[in-house]
Design a protein around this motif. Structure first.
Motif, mmCIF file in Angstrom:
data_model
loop_
_atom_site.group_PDB
_atom_site.id
_atom_site.type_symbol
_atom_site.label_atom_id
_atom_site.label_comp_id
_atom_site.label_asym_id
_atom_site.label_seq_id
_atom_site.Cartn_x
_atom_site.Cartn_y
_atom_site.Cartn_z
ATOM 1 N N GLN A 123 -8.124 -4.456 -0.676
ATOM 2 C CA GLN A 123 -8.236 -3.604 -1.912
ATOM 3 C C GLN A 123 -7.946 -4.805 -3.288
ATOM 4 O O GLN A 123 -8.740 -4.742 -4.378
ATOM 5 C CB GLN A 123 -7.109 -2.663 -1.968
ATOM 6 N N ALA A 139 -2.047 4.756 0.990
ATOM 7 C CA ALA A 139 -3.533 4.308 1.246
ATOM 8 C C ALA A 139 -4.289 3.499 0.147
ATOM 9 O O ALA A 139 -5.248 3.077 0.153
ATOM 10 C CB ALA A 139 -4.268 5.102 1.842
ATOM 11 N N GLY A 140 -3.295 3.442 -1.040
ATOM 12 C CA GLY A 140 -3.844 2.717 -2.177
ATOM 13 C C GLY A 140 -2.907 1.810 -2.831
ATOM 14 O O GLY A 140 -1.609 1.611 -2.650
ATOM 15 N N LYS A 185 -2.844 -2.786 -10.388
ATOM 16 C CA LYS A 185 -4.125 -2.769 -10.982
ATOM 17 C C LYS A 185 -4.145 -3.232 -12.416
ATOM 18 O O LYS A 185 -4.844 -3.797 -12.833
ATOM 19 C CB LYS A 185 -4.779 -1.231 -10.854
ATOM 20 N N VAL A 224 0.784 -1.162 0.012
ATOM 21 C CA VAL A 224 0.095 -0.049 -0.007
ATOM 22 C C VAL A 224 0.840 1.175 -0.128
ATOM 23 O O VAL A 224 1.769 1.260 0.805
ATOM 24 C CB VAL A 224 -1.009 -0.113 1.260
ATOM 25 N N SER A 268 -3.203 -5.024 2.366
ATOM 26 C CA SER A 268 -3.774 -4.505 1.250
ATOM 27 C C SER A 268 -4.717 -5.570 0.686
ATOM 28 O O SER A 268 -5.620 -5.210 -0.259
ATOM 29 C CB SER A 268 -2.618 -4.344 0.011
ATOM 30 N N ASP A 318 -0.977 0.580 -6.056
ATOM 31 C CA ASP A 318 -0.383 0.972 -7.108
ATOM 32 C C ASP A 318 -1.033 0.818 -8.483
ATOM 33 O O ASP A 318 -1.654 -0.297 -8.768
ATOM 34 C CB ASP A 318 1.118 0.638 -7.278
#
Length: 136
Positions: free
Chosen positions: A88, A52-53, A59, A49, A85, A55
């Motif tokens: 997500q 907070a997301g 994706k 992460v 992670s 990469d």
């Protein structure tokens, strides 16, 4: 059983984890720059992460996966702040129609002065025990 290991690592933490999995199962750990072209029973997917997301490269890799080629995905990750992670990554994988194993490995990763030296030897030993405990 045919396995594959793919990872994305900006800092080297996830790469270190992928290399430990390689050592345990004997499958070469490759970055996500290497697509999955063959049929695999288990894909070990490593991510982290950042802010907070997940990469964008992770994706894009997930979007390239074919549910006919990948039977099951087991996630591993590190992060300094978030606990994992997995939620997500799982959401993205399931949107692709992929089966995501409920078992995942996560440990702290170093960011600046936070969690200095992580993942450390103990984290990697725990990862090794996790992989061995999967009984693949």
């Amino acid at each position: 059983m045919k396995t594959a290991i793919r990872y994305y690592s900006k800092t080297g933490h996830t790469k270190k984890m992928a290399e430990r999995i390689e050592k345990v199962i004997g499958t070469k750990a490759l970055s996500i720059d290497n697509p999955i072209n063959e049929d695999v029973d288990v894909l070990f997917l490593g991510s982290a992460v950042y802010a907070a997301g997940i990469d964008g490269n992770v994706k894009n890799f997930i979007a390239s996966l074919n549910k006919e080629k990948v039977k099951n995905v087991i996630c591993f990750s590190s992060a300094a702040v978030l606990t994992s992670s997995y939620p997500q990554v799982k959401t993205l994988l399931e949107k692709q129609g992929l089966n995501v194993d409920e078992r995942e490995f996560h440990c702290r990763g170093q960011f600046s002065l936070i969690h200095r030296g992580r993942p450390n030897d103990e984290d990697l030993k725990n990862l090794e025990l996790f992989i061995k405990g999967l009984n693949l």
